[in-house]
Design a protein around this motif. Sequence first.
Motif: not given
Length: 580
Positions: A340-342, A356-361, A392-395
């Motif tokens: 989430k917005d990593v 700004k990495i956003n994706f889900s697996a 910043s953001g979260s995994v």
Amino acid sequence: MEIDVVFKLYRFLKPYTAYIAVVIVLLFLQVLSDLYLPTLMANIVDHGIVNKDVNYILRVGGFMLLVAAGGTLCAIIATFLSSKTAVGFGRILREKIFTKVESFSLHEFDKIGTATLITRTTNDVTQVQQVSVLILSMMISAPLTCIGGIIMAIQEDRGLTWVLLVSVPVLFAIIGIVLTRGIPLFRLMQLKIDKLNLVLRENLTGIRVVRAFNRIDQEKKRFDDANSDLMNNAVKVNKIMAILMPMMMLIMNFTTIAIIWFGGIRINNGDMQVGSLMAFIQYATQILFSLLMLTMLFIMVPRAQASAVRINEVLDTEPEIKDPSKGNSTSIQRGFVEFKDVSFSYPGAEQPAISKINFSARPGEITAIIGGTGSGKSTMVNLITRFYDVESGSVLVDGVDVREMSQESLRAKIGFVPQKTVLFSGTIADNIKYGREDATLDEIKHAVQVAQATDFVTEMEAGFDHTIAQGGTNVSGGQKQRLSIARALIRRPEIYIFDDSFSALDFKTDAKLRAALKPEIADATVFIIAQRVTTVMDADRIIVLDDGLIAGIGTHKELLNSCEVYREIVASQLSEGEIA
């Protein structure tokens, strides 16, 4: 001299409190024995020999033997217990350092350095261990002997004590001057050992590259420079310290001469007896010898102090990555991973590694990550495994921020095949069981079969008991990768991460391996980081990275139509017929 840094480490000596107490008592008894003997000898001379009283000589002489034997026995036991305590202390220190280092994030490893961590765990601990033996024996007995010797010398003859009042301060002045010059050099010694260790480690681990590029002579020169630098520093500090012993002996000899000279005058005047003079000489020798013991301690302490500072630096380093006080047990579904917005930057870097990495697996899906060198592929893996924490953001794993999970519980969910394959010394079976200690032989064989490693393992004379050399140097790159994959498979994790784990395999083995993997990893969340398009084109989702940013997400066909960066990667690797 600040020896409090050394004493700070002695908080770990708690298990040996009883030993230390016994050592103190025994050393006290030994000092009493040593201080009593000259008085007994003086009595034998002044009362036994002068009066020709044989019975008195035998009686007091026998008592002297008992006192000497008792003192010797106390010294032997105290030395044994001191050594046992110091060695145990060294074991505790190495264990504490190793445990602390194991908790470090990759940032701490990058900051402190692997070579210096090895030196601190070995050489520095040895320095502190050696000085601990001296402290346990000399720090107690030397001051007691010195103070007791002065008291006993005054009792024997007050008129000669002025000789000691002159010689002792002179000795202290010389010790102070020498140590003031020697301490900085001792501190440098450990840094130069670090440098030598670094050069040696790089040379040994990179020996193939050194030989391939014919850089043996240059590496020899590099090692010789580091070695000579250490030698020159050691010679310089030993030259300074070498002054102490001759000066000590000179002062001791002059003191003895002065005592005999002025004592002879006092005996001639009838103010002193011969036995008292002999006892006074022995007490003076004991006083100066105790100062010599303290000098030896002072010689060792500066280097141990430098080592203690370096050990404390490791022990006092607070890892950036810490487990939460209470773990979060909330779970969406097993193996679900979400970014989430990593964003993340390496320390000292001018720009973020990823932004700004956003994706889900999800479980049952294969997520492939592809991109050019330095695009941030391995960085994303390091954030999932929490080798680094996000900027910043979260995994999230199973709906929980990885920072709210214990590192052990997080990594228990992950089967990781690193980009740089690492095998440990031991058998093939041992290396595979590294993934799960309680794995059976049948499970090991199955994992090896899926990893397409059965052929080369069975061809080896010892099979699964074949010994792997340190670093896996006796197997090929492809064989190491397959054994590393088998090690991850036997773990049966919720999440698989293959970080460029097929690069050393030929296309045929690669295809067979991926076909065999499918049923094994069907229910898990799978990440494949790769350079080759053929490795990722069948993935359920392909994430294309470019300079730390997501350039596109989709299937192979979708990205061919929508992502320019992906098309360029495909065009550079496949022919038009293969693309079609």
